[in-house]
Design a protein around this motif. Structure first.
Motif, PDB file in Angstrom:
ATOM      1  N   HIS B   6      10.628   5.025  -5.376  1.00  0.00           N
ATOM      2  CA  HIS B   6      11.980   5.435  -6.165  1.00  0.00           C
ATOM      3  C   HIS B   6      11.653   5.000  -7.748  1.00  0.00           C
ATOM      4  O   HIS B   6      12.478   4.467  -8.347  1.00  0.00           O
ATOM      5  CB  HIS B   6      13.176   4.698  -5.680  1.00  0.00           C
ATOM      6  CG  HIS B   6      13.209   5.087  -4.154  1.00  0.00           C
ATOM      7  ND1 HIS B   6      13.508   6.418  -3.856  1.00  0.00           N
ATOM      8  CD2 HIS B   6      13.305   4.188  -3.145  1.00  0.00           C
ATOM      9  CE1 HIS B   6      13.535   6.359  -2.425  1.00  0.00           C
ATOM     10  NE2 HIS B   6      13.360   4.952  -1.914  1.00  0.00           N
ATOM     11  N   LEU B   7      10.338   5.478  -8.378  1.00  0.00           N
ATOM     12  CA  LEU B   7      10.247   5.101  -9.896  1.00  0.00           C
ATOM     13  C   LEU B   7      11.016   6.002 -10.794  1.00  0.00           C
ATOM     14  O   LEU B   7      11.034   7.148 -10.575  1.00  0.00           O
ATOM     15  CB  LEU B   7       8.758   5.251  -9.663  1.00  0.00           C
ATOM     16  CG  LEU B   7       8.271   4.751 -11.349  1.00  0.00           C
ATOM     17  CD1 LEU B   7       8.145   3.438 -11.321  1.00  0.00           C
ATOM     18  CD2 LEU B   7       6.997   5.625 -11.651  1.00  0.00           C
ATOM     19  N   ASN B  21       7.975   8.951  -5.709  1.00  0.00           N
ATOM     20  CA  ASN B  21       7.713   8.191  -4.602  1.00  0.00           C
ATOM     21  C   ASN B  21       6.117   8.826  -4.115  1.00  0.00           C
ATOM     22  O   ASN B  21       6.048   9.901  -4.151  1.00  0.00           O
ATOM     23  CB  ASN B  21       8.524   8.596  -3.247  1.00  0.00           C
ATOM     24  CG  ASN B  21       9.862   8.112  -3.554  1.00  0.00           C
ATOM     25  OD1 ASN B  21       9.953   6.771  -3.357  1.00  0.00           O
ATOM     26  ND2 ASN B  21      10.647   8.650  -3.677  1.00  0.00           N
ATOM     27  N   LEU B  22       5.247   7.754  -4.160  1.00  0.00           N
ATOM     28  CA  LEU B  22       3.743   8.095  -4.116  1.00  0.00           C
ATOM     29  C   LEU B  22       2.914   7.111  -3.324  1.00  0.00           C
ATOM     30  O   LEU B  22       3.231   6.031  -3.770  1.00  0.00           O
ATOM     31  CB  LEU B  22       3.463   8.426  -5.613  1.00  0.00           C
ATOM     32  CG  LEU B  22       1.988   8.650  -5.890  1.00  0.00           C
ATOM     33  CD1 LEU B  22       1.711   9.938  -5.316  1.00  0.00           C
ATOM     34  CD2 LEU B  22       1.516   8.594  -7.484  1.00  0.00           C
ATOM     35  N   THR B  23       1.993   7.573  -2.833  1.00  0.00           N
ATOM     36  CA  THR B  23       1.132   6.565  -2.202  1.00  0.00           C
ATOM     37  C   THR B  23      -0.382   7.076  -2.605  1.00  0.00           C
ATOM     38  O   THR B  23      -0.881   7.991  -2.380  1.00  0.00           O
ATOM     39  CB  THR B  23       1.249   6.341  -0.725  1.00  0.00           C
ATOM     40  OG1 THR B  23       2.592   6.156  -0.422  1.00  0.00           O
ATOM     41  CG2 THR B  23       0.137   5.378   0.078  1.00  0.00           C
ATOM     42  N   ILE B  24      -0.911   6.059  -2.963  1.00  0.00           N
ATOM     43  CA  ILE B  24      -2.331   6.238  -3.436  1.00  0.00           C
ATOM     44  C   ILE B  24      -3.177   5.451  -2.776  1.00  0.00           C
ATOM     45  O   ILE B  24      -3.345   4.248  -2.684  1.00  0.00           O
ATOM     46  CB  ILE B  24      -2.369   5.751  -5.192  1.00  0.00           C
ATOM     47  CG1 ILE B  24      -1.773   6.675  -5.994  1.00  0.00           C
ATOM     48  CG2 ILE B  24      -4.207   6.062  -5.576  1.00  0.00           C
ATOM     49  CD1 ILE B  24      -1.560   6.093  -7.569  1.00  0.00           C
ATOM     50  N   ARG B  25      -4.086   5.976  -1.974  1.00  0.00           N
ATOM     51  CA  ARG B  25      -4.915   5.435  -1.039  1.00  0.00           C
ATOM     52  C   ARG B  25      -6.308   4.962  -1.751  1.00  0.00           C
ATOM     53  O   ARG B  25      -6.870   5.551  -2.775  1.00  0.00           O
ATOM     54  CB  ARG B  25      -5.109   6.321   0.270  1.00  0.00           C
ATOM     55  CG  ARG B  25      -4.032   6.603   1.197  1.00  0.00           C
ATOM     56  CD  ARG B  25      -4.318   7.537   2.265  1.00  0.00           C
ATOM     57  NE  ARG B  25      -4.518   8.986   1.616  1.00  0.00           N
ATOM     58  CZ  ARG B  25      -3.465   9.748   1.487  1.00  0.00           C
ATOM     59  NH1 ARG B  25      -2.295   9.766   1.422  1.00  0.00           N
ATOM     60  NH2 ARG B  25      -3.848  10.813   0.829  1.00  0.00           N
ATOM     61  N   ARG B  56       9.935   0.632  -7.512  1.00  0.00           N
ATOM     62  CA  ARG B  56       9.123  -0.524  -7.123  1.00  0.00           C
ATOM     63  C   ARG B  56       7.612   0.116  -6.976  1.00  0.00           C
ATOM     64  O   ARG B  56       7.437   1.167  -6.586  1.00  0.00           O
ATOM     65  CB  ARG B  56       9.593  -1.257  -5.798  1.00  0.00           C
ATOM     66  CG  ARG B  56       9.497  -2.636  -5.574  1.00  0.00           C
ATOM     67  CD  ARG B  56      10.126  -2.883  -4.409  1.00  0.00           C
ATOM     68  NE  ARG B  56       9.904  -2.495  -3.214  1.00  0.00           N
ATOM     69  CZ  ARG B  56       9.587  -3.242  -2.084  1.00  0.00           C
ATOM     70  NH1 ARG B  56       9.418  -4.704  -2.407  1.00  0.00           N
ATOM     71  NH2 ARG B  56       9.349  -2.805  -0.918  1.00  0.00           N
ATOM     72  N   ILE B  57       6.715  -0.935  -7.266  1.00  0.00           N
ATOM     73  CA  ILE B  57       5.213  -0.713  -7.227  1.00  0.00           C
ATOM     74  C   ILE B  57       4.916  -1.704  -6.499  1.00  0.00           C
ATOM     75  O   ILE B  57       4.690  -2.834  -6.772  1.00  0.00           O
ATOM     76  CB  ILE B  57       4.539  -0.431  -8.568  1.00  0.00           C
ATOM     77  CG1 ILE B  57       5.261   0.610  -9.538  1.00  0.00           C
ATOM     78  CG2 ILE B  57       3.197   0.033  -8.362  1.00  0.00           C
ATOM     79  CD1 ILE B  57       4.488   0.832 -10.945  1.00  0.00           C
ATOM     80  N   LEU B  58       3.905  -1.451  -5.370  1.00  0.00           N
ATOM     81  CA  LEU B  58       3.306  -2.228  -4.368  1.00  0.00           C
ATOM     82  C   LEU B  58       1.835  -2.177  -4.766  1.00  0.00           C
ATOM     83  O   LEU B  58       1.366  -1.004  -4.870  1.00  0.00           O
ATOM     84  CB  LEU B  58       3.590  -2.164  -2.927  1.00  0.00           C
ATOM     85  CG  LEU B  58       5.219  -2.352  -2.942  1.00  0.00           C
ATOM     86  CD1 LEU B  58       5.914  -1.341  -2.683  1.00  0.00           C
ATOM     87  CD2 LEU B  58       5.410  -3.274  -1.345  1.00  0.00           C
ATOM     88  N   PHE B  59       1.113  -3.265  -4.737  1.00  0.00           N
ATOM     89  CA  PHE B  59      -0.431  -3.124  -4.663  1.00  0.00           C
ATOM     90  C   PHE B  59      -0.845  -3.747  -3.332  1.00  0.00           C
ATOM     91  O   PHE B  59      -0.676  -4.862  -3.235  1.00  0.00           O
ATOM     92  CB  PHE B  59      -0.904  -3.695  -5.908  1.00  0.00           C
ATOM     93  CG  PHE B  59      -2.375  -3.685  -6.129  1.00  0.00           C
ATOM     94  CD1 PHE B  59      -3.190  -2.654  -5.877  1.00  0.00           C
ATOM     95  CD2 PHE B  59      -3.085  -5.004  -6.298  1.00  0.00           C
ATOM     96  CE1 PHE B  59      -4.606  -2.461  -6.154  1.00  0.00           C
ATOM     97  CE2 PHE B  59      -4.658  -4.775  -6.247  1.00  0.00           C
ATOM     98  CZ  PHE B  59      -5.282  -3.652  -6.024  1.00  0.00           C
ATOM     99  N   ASN B  60      -1.654  -3.197  -2.606  1.00  0.00           N
ATOM    100  CA  ASN B  60      -2.126  -3.837  -1.303  1.00  0.00           C
ATOM    101  C   ASN B  60      -0.825  -4.190  -0.682  1.00  0.00           C
ATOM    102  O   ASN B  60      -0.964  -5.601   0.018  1.00  0.00           O
ATOM    103  CB  ASN B  60      -3.259  -4.594  -1.206  1.00  0.00           C
ATOM    104  CG  ASN B  60      -4.338  -4.205  -1.903  1.00  0.00           C
ATOM    105  OD1 ASN B  60      -4.654  -2.968  -1.576  1.00  0.00           O
ATOM    106  ND2 ASN B  60      -5.443  -5.006  -2.845  1.00  0.00           N
ATOM    107  N   ASP B  61       0.318  -3.652  -0.351  1.00  0.00           N
ATOM    108  CA  ASP B  61       1.572  -4.027   0.185  1.00  0.00           C
ATOM    109  C   ASP B  61       2.380  -5.259  -0.508  1.00  0.00           C
ATOM    110  O   ASP B  61       3.426  -5.474   0.096  1.00  0.00           O
ATOM    111  CB  ASP B  61       1.093  -4.461   1.755  1.00  0.00           C
ATOM    112  CG  ASP B  61       0.665  -3.163   2.448  1.00  0.00           C
ATOM    113  OD1 ASP B  61       0.965  -2.162   2.289  1.00  0.00           O
ATOM    114  OD2 ASP B  61      -0.225  -3.368   3.260  1.00  0.00           O
ATOM    115  N   ASN B  62       1.848  -5.671  -1.591  1.00  0.00           N
ATOM    116  CA  ASN B  62       2.637  -6.562  -2.316  1.00  0.00           C
ATOM    117  C   ASN B  62       3.197  -6.102  -3.442  1.00  0.00           C
ATOM    118  O   ASN B  62       2.617  -5.325  -4.297  1.00  0.00           O
ATOM    119  CB  ASN B  62       1.608  -7.771  -2.727  1.00  0.00           C
ATOM    120  CG  ASN B  62       0.841  -8.524  -1.510  1.00  0.00           C
ATOM    121  OD1 ASN B  62       1.824  -8.814  -0.591  1.00  0.00           O
ATOM    122  ND2 ASN B  62      -0.409  -8.668  -1.518  1.00  0.00           N
ATOM    123  N   PRO B  63       4.536  -6.336  -3.709  1.00  0.00           N
ATOM    124  CA  PRO B  63       5.116  -6.166  -4.972  1.00  0.00           C
ATOM    125  C   PRO B  63       4.487  -6.462  -6.191  1.00  0.00           C
ATOM    126  O   PRO B  63       4.019  -7.868  -6.003  1.00  0.00           O
ATOM    127  CB  PRO B  63       6.565  -6.668  -4.970  1.00  0.00           C
ATOM    128  CG  PRO B  63       6.621  -6.720  -3.459  1.00  0.00           C
ATOM    129  CD  PRO B  63       5.342  -7.108  -2.951  1.00  0.00           C
TER     130      PRO B  63
END
Lengths: 286, 217
Positions: B6-7, B21-25, B56-63
């Motif tokens: 929700h950026l 909403n985006l997931t970067i693998r 929110r932005i999470l990096f390796n599942d951590n905010p």
């Protein structure tokens, strides 16, 4: 022997000389006549007031009144610096004021090397010398803040680039600070270098006209030039340093509302020219 | 690897990014497309935490917080559209990152430098040239080289091949995308990027309107 009195009539006639620059401005179709007339009117009114209340302040010679007067000067100078450099008053007022305050307090104490405390803190010394320093550091602060923030916002990508290369916030900002201080301090160096040869400065001229011997006038002038340069270096550096507190947050993000509206447009419009601007070159030695 | 929830970015009451909403693998090679003003550059700057945003932005599942932001940024490399100014030689330019406190324990790998010079079509004598004397395209390749020398796991790139000819675009895109583990998010308009990217995201008016993965949808 004092300076010869000038009559109000002759001073009024002298003001008529402004017809010459007005004619030039008209010929060049430069829309500066309104600003010129407003500036001159402001100068006349301000100096007339100063003439009156300096008379009172000198007569009163009360340390609290003197300090209050200096404080008012600092507040006005701070407001002018922010307005002229296109920065938003409500963002920077609190952070910029200590830069003036520390610079001026430091400068005043350095004068105790040459004057005794009673003499220097009397209205006749403190206010004109304080005013002269304040007036001179004003220009440096305007140039440095203007250059720093316009350059930083235009080249924000370069700032981010260096942070992503591993630079700390300080390391990424340092070249921008150096670049901003250079044009702010260079004019003082040029003035110092040509002093006496090209220009006879106001203070020295005033003292000679007032009846002081040229050797005394020169001593004062040397002292004041060094004081001005030291104060300019401190205030420009502290001005930028303190301004970083409200302008850039802990994450290194630059606030988007730092400019007053017109200045923001100018900064944005010039964004694409920056890469080619030779005055904005990064110094190779970091 | 990177999750965006929700950026939203608003500048002077104008919405620049809306509910992204985006997931970067890990290992994604993403080409970010869209018309000028669609919010691509702002999205990249937001991902690096250089924009003021909500969401929110999470990096390796951590905010990402103020505390771990530096670590996150040191995993990432960013190149923008503005070519940096510099007054000394190319060699000095390439040495800049190693003068920073964070990289003090690192040194430029001479073998990797030689390999990258060759990959990006540079002659070794270029190192002694004045940076300012290089053409725009050469500077752009040099910036890519400088970033690749640091070998970051994630790269955020904004039009990094815009001043290059076809031969050099192919070389640069290959050099950037050849590592399977590396994650790349690149704004570009060259077909060479489409060939090498595994995922194409299209933006319009601050929103993601298309997200296509090669071999999927």
């Amino acid at each position: 022997m004092g300076a010869m009195k000038i009559s109000y009539l002759s001073l009024g006639v002298y003001l008529l000389l402004l017809i010459v620059p007005i004619a030039i401005l008209l010929y060049l179709k430069l829309k500066l006549i309104r600003s010129l007339l407003i500036s001159v009117a402001r100068m006349v009114v301000q100096l007339a007031f100063v003439g009156v209340y300096l008379g009172y302040i000198f007569e009163l010679d009360n340390p609290f009144v003197n300090a209050l007067w200096i404080l008012v000067m600092m507040l006005v100078a701070n407001q002018q610096v922010l307005r002229q450099s296109g920065l938003r008053f409500k963002v920077f007022f609190v952070s910029n004021f200590p830069a003036f305050f520390i610079t001026l307090v430091f400068s005043f104490f350095t004068f105790l090397i040459v004057f005794d405390m009673g003499t220097f803190f009397s209205a006749r010394y403190l206010i004109p010398i304080g005013g002269m320093i304040m007036g001179n550091i004003l220009r440096g602060n305007i140039v440095s803040l203007d250059r720093f923030y316009h350059s930083l916002t235009r080249r924000e990508e370069e700032y981010i680039y260096y942070i992503s290369l591993g630079a700390s916030r300080r390391e990424a900002l340092l070249p921008f600070i150096s670049e901003a201080l250079k044009p702010a301090l260079s004019p003082y160096l040029a003035t110092v270098a040509t002093m006496g040869l090209v220009s006879l400065p106001g203070m020295m001229t005033g003292q000679i006209l007032g009846g002081a011997s040229p050797s005394v006038a020169i001593q004062y002038q040397m002292m004041i030039m060094i004081a001005i340069f030291v104060a300019s270096a401190i205030s420009t550096f502290l001005g930028i340093l303190f301004s970083l507190v409200p302008a850039i947050d802990d994450c290194g993000r630059i606030r988007k509302d730092i400019f007053i509206e017109g200045a923001a447009k100018n900064a944005k419009g010039a964004k694409n020219k920056t890469a080619k601007d030779p005055t904005l070159q990064r110094d190779g030695k970091r | 690897m990177i999750q965006v929830e929700h950026l939203n970015v608003t500048k002077q009451e104008t919405t620049i990014l809306e509910d992204i909403n985006l997931t970067i693998r890990k290992g994604d090679k993403i080409l970010l497309k869209g018309e000028s003003g669609s919010g691509k550059s702002t999205l990249i700057k937001s991902l690096l935490y250089f924009e003021h945003f909500t969401g929110r932005i999470l990096f390796n599942d951590n905010p990402i917080t103020r505390e771990n932001l530096c670590l996150y940024r040191r995993q990432s490399g960013y190149i923008g559209q503005t070519i940096p100014n510099f007054t000394e030689t190319v060699r000095d330019f390439l040495a800049i990152p190693y003068g920073f406190k964070a990289n003090k324990d690192r040194a430029m790998d001479p073998q990797r430098l030689r390999d990258l010079l060759e990959t990006l079509n540079f002659d070794e004598s270029t190192l002694e040239k004045k940076y300012q004397e290089l053409s725009g395209g050469e500077k752009q390749r040099l910036v890519i080289l400088q970033m690749l020398l640091l070998d970051r796991p994630i790269y955020f790139l904004d039009e990094v091949t815009s001043a290059l000819d076809k031969k050099n675009i192919t070389a640069a895109v290959a050099a950037i995308t050849n590592d399977k583990e590396r994650t790349v998010l690149s704004i570009a308009h060259n077909p060479e990027w489409e060939e090498h990217c595994t995922r194409i995201i299209e933006m319009a008016k601050g929103k993601i309107v298309k997200d296509v993965t090669a071999g999927g949808n």
